[in-house]
Write a protein that holds these residues in place. Structure first.
Motif, PDB file in Angstrom:
ATOM      1  N   LEU A   1       0.828  -1.220   0.000  1.00 31.97           N
ATOM      2  CA  LEU A   1       0.000   0.000   0.000  1.00 31.97           C
ATOM      3  C   LEU A   1       0.855   1.260   0.000  1.00 31.97           C
ATOM      4  N   ILE A   2       1.933   1.243   0.756  1.00 32.09           N
ATOM      5  CA  ILE A   2       2.813   2.427   0.809  1.00 32.09           C
ATOM      6  C   ILE A   2       3.329   2.746  -0.593  1.00 32.09           C
ATOM      7  N   CYS A   3       3.760   1.709  -1.306  1.00 31.35           N
ATOM      8  CA  CYS A   3       4.270   1.928  -2.678  1.00 31.35           C
ATOM      9  C   CYS A   3       3.152   2.424  -3.589  1.00 31.35           C
ATOM     10  N   GLU A   4       1.982   1.818  -3.467  1.00 32.85           N
ATOM     11  CA  GLU A   4       0.843   2.221  -4.312  1.00 32.85           C
ATOM     12  C   GLU A   4       0.441   3.677  -4.024  1.00 32.85           C
ATOM     13  N   PHE A   5       0.347   4.009  -2.765  1.00 37.43           N
ATOM     14  CA  PHE A   5      -0.094   5.365  -2.401  1.00 37.43           C
ATOM     15  C   PHE A   5       0.935   6.416  -2.821  1.00 37.43           C
ATOM     16  N   CYS A   6       2.213   6.064  -2.703  1.00 40.95           N
ATOM     17  CA  CYS A   6       3.230   7.051  -3.080  1.00 40.95           C
ATOM     18  C   CYS A   6       3.164   7.366  -4.567  1.00 40.95           C
TER      19      CYS A   6
ATOM     20  N   GLY B   1       1.056  15.469  -7.062  1.00 37.94           N
ATOM     21  CA  GLY B   1       2.020  16.510  -6.687  1.00 37.94           C
ATOM     22  C   GLY B   1       2.229  16.614  -5.182  1.00 37.94           C
ATOM     23  N   TRP B   2       1.861  15.561  -4.467  1.00 37.49           N
ATOM     24  CA  TRP B   2       1.958  15.613  -3.004  1.00 37.49           C
ATOM     25  C   TRP B   2       3.282  15.070  -2.484  1.00 37.49           C
ATOM     26  N   VAL B   3       3.819  14.061  -3.147  1.00 39.63           N
ATOM     27  CA  VAL B   3       5.158  13.558  -2.777  1.00 39.63           C
ATOM     28  C   VAL B   3       6.016  13.617  -4.039  1.00 39.63           C
ATOM     29  N   THR B   4       6.805  14.628  -4.113  1.00 41.93           N
ATOM     30  CA  THR B   4       7.561  14.840  -5.347  1.00 41.93           C
ATOM     31  C   THR B   4       8.980  15.295  -5.012  1.00 41.93           C
ATOM     32  N   GLY B   5       9.899  14.944  -5.883  1.00 37.28           N
ATOM     33  CA  GLY B   5      11.300  15.322  -5.619  1.00 37.28           C
ATOM     34  C   GLY B   5      11.786  14.812  -4.274  1.00 37.28           C
ATOM     35  N   THR B   6      11.401  13.611  -3.940  1.00 37.94           N
ATOM     36  CA  THR B   6      11.729  12.895  -2.684  1.00 37.94           C
ATOM     37  C   THR B   6      10.985  13.420  -1.459  1.00 37.94           C
ATOM     38  N   GLY B   7      10.290  14.556  -1.588  1.00 36.46           N
ATOM     39  CA  GLY B   7       9.583  15.128  -0.429  1.00 36.46           C
ATOM     40  C   GLY B   7       8.332  14.342  -0.087  1.00 36.46           C
ATOM     41  N   GLY B   8       7.929  14.439   1.183  1.00 32.93           N
ATOM     42  CA  GLY B   8       6.718  13.750   1.635  1.00 32.93           C
ATOM     43  C   GLY B   8       6.978  12.290   1.951  1.00 32.93           C
ATOM     44  N   GLY B   9       5.962  11.615   2.469  1.00 33.63           N
ATOM     45  CA  GLY B   9       6.125  10.209   2.808  1.00 33.63           C
ATOM     46  C   GLY B   9       4.877   9.666   3.458  1.00 33.63           C
ATOM     47  N   ILE B  10       4.952   8.390   3.816  1.00 26.05           N
ATOM     48  CA  ILE B  10       3.790   7.751   4.441  1.00 26.05           C
ATOM     49  C   ILE B  10       4.250   6.616   5.334  1.00 26.05           C
ATOM     50  N   SER B  11       3.490   6.401   6.382  1.00 17.59           N
ATOM     51  CA  SER B  11       3.746   5.290   7.284  1.00 17.59           C
ATOM     52  C   SER B  11       2.405   4.621   7.607  1.00 17.59           C
TER      53      SER B  11
ATOM     54  N   ASP C   1       1.646  -4.720  15.731  1.00 15.32           N
ATOM     55  CA  ASP C   1       2.688  -4.006  16.476  1.00 15.32           C
ATOM     56  C   ASP C   1       3.722  -3.377  15.543  1.00 15.32           C
ATOM     57  N   ASN C   2       3.541  -3.531  14.247  1.00 10.06           N
ATOM     58  CA  ASN C   2       4.576  -3.088  13.311  1.00 10.06           C
ATOM     59  C   ASN C   2       4.239  -1.781  12.608  1.00 10.06           C
ATOM     60  N   ILE C   3       5.239  -0.913  12.559  1.00  8.29           N
ATOM     61  CA  ILE C   3       5.120   0.356  11.844  1.00  8.29           C
ATOM     62  C   ILE C   3       5.924   0.230  10.550  1.00  8.29           C
ATOM     63  N   TYR C   4       5.283   0.431   9.427  1.00 11.27           N
ATOM     64  CA  TYR C   4       5.938   0.371   8.110  1.00 11.27           C
ATOM     65  C   TYR C   4       6.227   1.793   7.655  1.00 11.27           C
ATOM     66  N   LEU C   5       7.447   2.019   7.198  1.00  7.63           N
ATOM     67  CA  LEU C   5       7.870   3.384   6.848  1.00  7.63           C
ATOM     68  C   LEU C   5       8.602   3.430   5.516  1.00  7.63           C
ATOM     69  N   ALA C   6       8.243   4.426   4.707  1.00 10.88           N
ATOM     70  CA  ALA C   6       8.996   4.658   3.473  1.00 10.88           C
ATOM     71  C   ALA C   6      10.395   5.160   3.853  1.00 10.88           C
ATOM     72  N   PRO C   7      11.415   4.830   3.059  1.00  9.05           N
ATOM     73  CA  PRO C   7      12.773   5.295   3.380  1.00  9.05           C
ATOM     74  C   PRO C   7      12.982   6.772   3.076  1.00  9.05           C
ATOM     75  N   SER C   8      14.123   7.246   3.503  1.00 10.47           N
ATOM     76  CA  SER C   8      14.446   8.676   3.357  1.00 10.47           C
ATOM     77  C   SER C   8      15.119   8.987   2.019  1.00 10.47           C
ATOM     78  N   GLY C   9      14.830  10.162   1.520  1.00 17.29           N
ATOM     79  CA  GLY C   9      15.591  10.707   0.396  1.00 17.29           C
ATOM     80  C   GLY C   9      15.472   9.960  -0.909  1.00 17.29           C
ATOM     81  N   VAL C  10      14.420   9.219  -1.073  1.00 16.52           N
ATOM     82  CA  VAL C  10      14.269   8.464  -2.321  1.00 16.52           C
ATOM     83  C   VAL C  10      13.113   9.034  -3.143  1.00 16.52           C
ATOM     84  N   GLN C  11      13.114   8.680  -4.416  1.00 14.60           N
ATOM     85  CA  GLN C  11      11.960   9.024  -5.248  1.00 14.60           C
ATOM     86  C   GLN C  11      10.810   8.138  -4.781  1.00 14.60           C
ATOM     87  N   LYS C  12       9.918   8.716  -4.021  1.00 18.30           N
ATOM     88  CA  LYS C  12       8.925   7.903  -3.319  1.00 18.30           C
ATOM     89  C   LYS C  12       8.020   7.111  -4.281  1.00 18.30           C
TER      90      LYS C  12
END
Ligand SMILES: CSC[C@@H](O)[C@@H](O)C(=O)COP(=O)(O)O
Ligand SMILES: [Zn+2]
Length: 311
Positions: free
Chosen positions: A106-111, A118-128, A133-144
């Motif tokens: 879902l994180i990949c699909e939503f990104c 235009g909400w997550v562009t140029g590596t800005g923005g993200g989703i978790s 008990d698990n938190i899934y997080l997009a990595p930093s500084g990547v083309q989301k």
């Protein structure tokens, strides 16, 4: 296709959904691991340093996850603290699933979707997204929008330590902000965008964004009581000041969450917005509804129309 509710209420792996198309990123992702021997030479057991770009997902230069580790502590190194992440497969099973509603999928699909808005562009923005008990997080500084499930970090909500950490990527700077939504509001997901509508509204409003008497407001929750807002209710979203580093926003974001118990979002001046919801779908709906209202408010301001209707 199984419902999100059925998936999220089940602790079993998504391999129990034979109709869904299998995801094969495990084979296609070219990760370049740094061996334990090499990582000890670096003076730090964190293996995210000195890594190479993967699948055109760039890694910030000189990055080391040790500088900003667990969401609530900055002093630990995930690579050296976490035995699971030292395993050969780096706990890939936590993020590889044929289930389309697995958080990593879902994180990949939503990104991708958010990129197109235009909400997550140029590596800005993200989703978790949180599951059990698990938190899934997009990595930093990547083309989301180009992320693969194998690029996703997983943190234990309980221990606040990473139980899955891609070898060549570093954790999102948004992690402490997402954690505030999880710990203070029991959120099921949190979305961070750099929407220009959000940025514009932080330039047009002072301490809070306000709008009333617009039908779309009914998509948003009251939070302090059950049910959604009414058409004529006033939506209020606090605005906090931006900081040089994303993680430095944590204190003011937490303060805003405390001061505005009805808020399901916080705007960051000249930066963007954080929106959360009790499920990933609710977070998505709230983000869409809020962005619609932010865009409308910019237009209303341009036309000299007050965003709050007087009775
Ligand atoms: C264009 S860089 C933006 C970042 O500094 C930050 O604001 C952001 O939204 C994403 O942080 P990240 O660490 O890539 O998850
Ligand atoms: Zn940001």
């Amino acid at each position: 296709m199984p419902s999100l509710k059925s998936f999220f209420s089940s602790s079993s792996s998504a391999s129990s959904t034979p109709t869904a198309k299998p995801i094969t990123e495990k084979k296609t992702v070219k990760e370049i691991p740094v061996s334990k021997k090499e990582s000890s030479k670096m003076g730090c057991k964190c293996r995210s340093k000195k890594s190479e770009p993967v699948n055109e997902i760039s890694v910030k230069e000189d990055s080391c996850c040790c500088s900003k580790q667990t969401a609530e502590s900055s002093s630990t190194c995930c690579g050296s603290k976490n035995k699971e992440s030292d395993s050969d497969d780096n706990n890939d099973s936590l993020v590889i699933s044929s289930h389309p509603e697995h958080p990593a999928n879902l994180i990949c699909e939503f990104c991708k979707l958010f990129y197109n808005n235009g909400w997550v562009t140029g590596t800005g923005g993200g989703i978790s997204v949180k599951k059990d008990d698990n938190i899934y997080l997009a990595p930093s500084g990547v083309q989301k929008e180009r992320m693969l499930p194998t690029n996703i970090f997983v943190m234990s909500m309980n221990s606040k330590e990473y139980i899955r950490k891609p070898l060549n990527l570093k954790p999102s700077a948004c992690t402490p902000l997402f954690m505030a939504a999880y710990t203070m509001r029991n959120a099921g997901a949190c979305i961070h965008t750099h929407s220009q509508n959000a940025v514009m509204c932080t330039l047009l409003f002072d301490k809070v964004f306000e709008i009333s008497s617009i039908e779309q407001i009914k998509a948003l929750p009251k939070i302090t009581e059950p049910g959604n807002m009414w058409y004529s209710d006033k939506l209020i979203i606090p605005i906090i000041e931006n900081t040089e580093r994303e993680e430095e926003l944590e204190t003011s974001l937490r303060k805003a969450i405390e001061e505005y118990p009805s808020a399901t979002a916080v705007l960051v001046r000249r930066h963007g917005i954080y929106v959360w919801g009790e499920t990933v779908w609710k977070a998505k709906i709230y983000n869409e509804a809020i962005d619609y209202l932010l865009e409308l408010a910019v237009k209303m301001k341009q036309m000299g129309i007050p965003t709050v209707k007087e009775n």
